[in-house]
Scaffold this active site. Structure first.
Site, PDB file in Angstrom:
ATOM      1  N   ARG A 191       1.317  -3.715  12.636  1.00 23.63           N
ATOM      2  CA  ARG A 191       0.677  -3.980  13.923  1.00 23.63           C
ATOM      3  C   ARG A 191       1.291  -5.247  14.508  1.00 23.63           C
ATOM      4  O   ARG A 191       1.625  -6.188  13.772  1.00 23.63           O
ATOM      5  CB  ARG A 191      -0.836  -4.188  13.745  1.00 23.63           C
ATOM      6  CG  ARG A 191      -1.616  -2.893  13.529  1.00 23.63           C
ATOM      7  CD  ARG A 191      -1.625  -1.997  14.778  1.00 23.63           C
ATOM      8  NE  ARG A 191      -2.424  -0.786  14.617  1.00 23.63           N
ATOM      9  CZ  ARG A 191      -1.944   0.398  14.228  1.00 23.63           C
ATOM     10  NH1 ARG A 191      -0.653   0.550  13.975  1.00 23.63           N
ATOM     11  NH2 ARG A 191      -2.749   1.438  14.126  1.00 23.63           N
ATOM     12  N   GLY A 226       0.862  -1.192   0.000  1.00 24.22           N
ATOM     13  CA  GLY A 226       0.000   0.000   0.000  1.00 24.22           C
ATOM     14  C   GLY A 226       0.890   1.231   0.000  1.00 24.22           C
ATOM     15  O   GLY A 226       2.063   1.168  -0.390  1.00 24.22           O
ATOM     16  N   ARG A 227       0.339   2.340   0.498  1.00 24.26           N
ATOM     17  CA  ARG A 227       1.082   3.613   0.462  1.00 24.26           C
ATOM     18  C   ARG A 227       2.433   3.507   1.164  1.00 24.26           C
ATOM     19  O   ARG A 227       3.450   3.939   0.642  1.00 24.26           O
ATOM     20  CB  ARG A 227       0.283   4.708   1.177  1.00 24.26           C
ATOM     21  CG  ARG A 227      -1.056   5.041   0.569  1.00 24.26           C
ATOM     22  CD  ARG A 227      -1.702   6.108   1.450  1.00 24.26           C
ATOM     23  NE  ARG A 227      -3.084   6.336   1.129  1.00 24.26           N
ATOM     24  CZ  ARG A 227      -4.099   5.622   1.605  1.00 24.26           C
ATOM     25  NH1 ARG A 227      -3.880   4.640   2.455  1.00 24.26           N
ATOM     26  NH2 ARG A 227      -5.344   5.901   1.265  1.00 24.26           N
ATOM     27  N   ILE A 228       2.435   2.943   2.387  1.00 26.14           N
ATOM     28  CA  ILE A 228       3.684   2.922   3.165  1.00 26.14           C
ATOM     29  C   ILE A 228       4.674   1.917   2.564  1.00 26.14           C
ATOM     30  O   ILE A 228       5.873   2.194   2.455  1.00 26.14           O
ATOM     31  CB  ILE A 228       3.390   2.617   4.652  1.00 26.14           C
ATOM     32  CG1 ILE A 228       2.475   3.709   5.235  1.00 26.14           C
ATOM     33  CG2 ILE A 228       4.686   2.541   5.459  1.00 26.14           C
ATOM     34  CD1 ILE A 228       1.936   3.422   6.634  1.00 26.14           C
ATOM     35  N   HIS A 251       6.520   2.260  19.183  1.00 26.65           N
ATOM     36  CA  HIS A 251       5.470   2.690  18.242  1.00 26.65           C
ATOM     37  C   HIS A 251       5.678   4.144  17.798  1.00 26.65           C
ATOM     38  O   HIS A 251       4.840   5.017  18.059  1.00 26.65           O
ATOM     39  CB  HIS A 251       4.076   2.503  18.864  1.00 26.65           C
ATOM     40  CG  HIS A 251       2.990   2.342  17.833  1.00 26.65           C
ATOM     41  ND1 HIS A 251       1.901   1.538  18.003  1.00 26.65           N
ATOM     42  CD2 HIS A 251       2.830   2.908  16.601  1.00 26.65           C
ATOM     43  CE1 HIS A 251       1.107   1.608  16.941  1.00 26.65           C
ATOM     44  NE2 HIS A 251       1.660   2.431  16.069  1.00 26.65           N
ATOM     45  N   SER A 270       1.156  -8.812  -1.999  1.00 31.56           N
ATOM     46  CA  SER A 270      -0.053  -8.156  -1.487  1.00 31.56           C
ATOM     47  C   SER A 270      -1.225  -9.096  -1.710  1.00 31.56           C
ATOM     48  O   SER A 270      -1.167  -9.954  -2.605  1.00 31.56           O
ATOM     49  CB  SER A 270      -0.332  -6.856  -2.243  1.00 31.56           C
ATOM     50  OG  SER A 270       0.417  -5.812  -1.687  1.00 31.56           O
ATOM     51  N   ARG A 271      -2.286  -8.896  -0.940  1.00 30.17           N
ATOM     52  CA  ARG A 271      -3.487  -9.734  -1.079  1.00 30.17           C
ATOM     53  C   ARG A 271      -3.996  -9.733  -2.514  1.00 30.17           C
ATOM     54  O   ARG A 271      -4.319 -10.746  -3.084  1.00 30.17           O
ATOM     55  CB  ARG A 271      -4.580  -9.203  -0.154  1.00 30.17           C
ATOM     56  CG  ARG A 271      -5.094 -10.227   0.783  1.00 30.17           C
ATOM     57  CD  ARG A 271      -6.085  -9.642   1.707  1.00 30.17           C
ATOM     58  NE  ARG A 271      -6.154  -8.183   1.569  1.00 30.17           N
ATOM     59  CZ  ARG A 271      -7.112  -7.433   2.086  1.00 30.17           C
ATOM     60  NH1 ARG A 271      -8.060  -7.988   2.764  1.00 30.17           N
ATOM     61  NH2 ARG A 271      -7.119  -6.114   1.949  1.00 30.17           N
ATOM     62  N   GLY A 328       6.321   5.135  14.544  1.00 29.24           N
ATOM     63  CA  GLY A 328       6.176   5.317  13.087  1.00 29.24           C
ATOM     64  C   GLY A 328       5.774   6.716  12.656  1.00 29.24           C
ATOM     65  O   GLY A 328       6.410   7.333  11.811  1.00 29.24           O
ATOM     66  N   GLU A 355       0.471  -3.809  23.317  1.00 31.49           N
ATOM     67  CA  GLU A 355       1.098  -2.534  23.713  1.00 31.49           C
ATOM     68  C   GLU A 355       0.387  -1.935  24.916  1.00 31.49           C
ATOM     69  O   GLU A 355      -0.833  -2.025  25.001  1.00 31.49           O
ATOM     70  CB  GLU A 355       1.042  -1.555  22.533  1.00 31.49           C
ATOM     71  CG  GLU A 355       1.868  -2.026  21.359  1.00 31.49           C
ATOM     72  CD  GLU A 355       1.811  -1.081  20.170  1.00 31.49           C
ATOM     73  OE1 GLU A 355       1.319   0.063  20.319  1.00 31.49           O
ATOM     74  OE2 GLU A 355       2.262  -1.481  19.091  1.00 31.49           O
TER      75      GLU A 355
END
Ligand code: DGY
Length: 303
Positions: A222, A137-139, A269, A159-160, A271, A251
């Site tokens: 995640r 995706g974007r990231i 975390h 990717s899916r 990012g 977390e």
């Protein structure tokens, strides 16, 4: 937000408890939540006054979207604005894990550095190596750009659903049909898929065993995407060389097994944690709220 709405702030920045979230959903017209606010079905009151949860963040796996939809509560997120900073952090973790940066800093601060030695703290080369990206995706694409253009890396991705070539913007990323085929081919594997039932423990014992013993696993998506015990076992038995993690299953708890290992970089975390990005996330959440209460469709509606 105060200029547009009557705002009640969570002043001490502690994640709301289930009861506090239930009260907020029952009493406020909108809730601006973060990834630390867990909003499962049980937290929704029977008849919420809240009509929109404007999440301050892109991931919405902490919110039960199906129940929100059933209760007539819209959910929005903040995509785009955190893409580049999260990709920067994934690149930082690749470099830190490969070059043993965390270990080196701990040694120096611990007063154990005896000076430059030819064989001290040898790591892995990043330049020219193969990077596998799960979730293009974007990231994922932003990381691929950095890795390819900045570090001469070969990019393989899974990717899916296949990513249209137009979306890749000229990046020479080879799409691989299955995760099983991707894993043995990569020196670094970076996870960028959303957390959902399908991606839960995507990296499990069997799949970690398919990685090269010299490979590094990077996770900025995640925690639940990786079976943390299986990862700790793979790292301690040298089934893989290292890992760089920014996210965890429970977390802010981090498993003891991971904390004990020298060959895993553990970040809290971070990012999206730059001033510019966090501001942009806030303005994006505000934009979604304003659109919603002006009777328009917010641009980042998740359902
Ligand atoms: C997100 O946006 O989902 C990040 O994990 C927190 O910024």
């Amino acid at each position: 937000m105060r200029s547009a709405f009557e705002v009640r702030c969570n002043a001490d920045d502690q994640p709301f408890s289930g009861d506090e979230l239930r009260t907020a959903l029952a009493e406020a017209d909108a809730l601006c939540a973060t990834v630390s606010d867990h909003i499962p079905a049980a937290v929704f009151p029977d008849a919420p006054r809240c009509r929109i949860i404007a999440n301050f963040g892109v991931g919405v796996n902490h919110i039960d979207l199906a129940v929100a939809r059933a209760k007539g509560v819209a959910v929005t997120n903040t995509p785009d604005v955190l893409t580049e900073c999260t990709a920067d952090l994934a690149m930082a973790l690749i470099l830190m894990s490969a070059r043993r940066a965390g270990e080196g800093e701990r040694m120096l601060r611990g007063g154990q550095w005896r000076g430059w030695r030819p064989t001290e703290m040898l790591g892995a080369r990043v330049w020219g190596q193969t990077l596998g990206i799960v979730g293009m995706g974007r990231i994922g694409i932003a990381l691929a750009r950095r890795a390819h253009h900045g570090f001469g890396m070969r990019i393989l991705c899974f990717s899916r659903s296949p990513v249209p070539v137009s979306v890749l913007g000229g990046l020479p990323a080879e799409q691989i049909d299955s995760l099983e085929a991707l894993l043995p081919e990569v020196d670094f594997l970076s996870l960028h898929c959303p957390a959902n039932a399908e991606s839960h423990h995507l990296l499990n014992v069997a799949r970690l065993a398919l990685m090269r013993p010299t490979a590094h696993l990077i996770n900025t998506s995640r925690g639940g995407v990786v079976d943390e015990q299986a990862l700790a076992d793979a790292l301690s038995s040298s089934a893989i060389a290292g890992a760089g993690l920014d996210v965890y299953a429970a977390e802010p708890q981090v498993s003891e097994a991971l904390l004990r290992l020298p060959n895993v970089v553990l970040l809290p975390h971070l990012g999206s944690a730059t001033e510019a990005t966090r501001e942009a996330m806030g303005f994006r959440a505000l934009e979604n709220l304003k659109a919603f209460f002006a009777g328009k469709a917010p641009r980042d509606l998740c359902h």
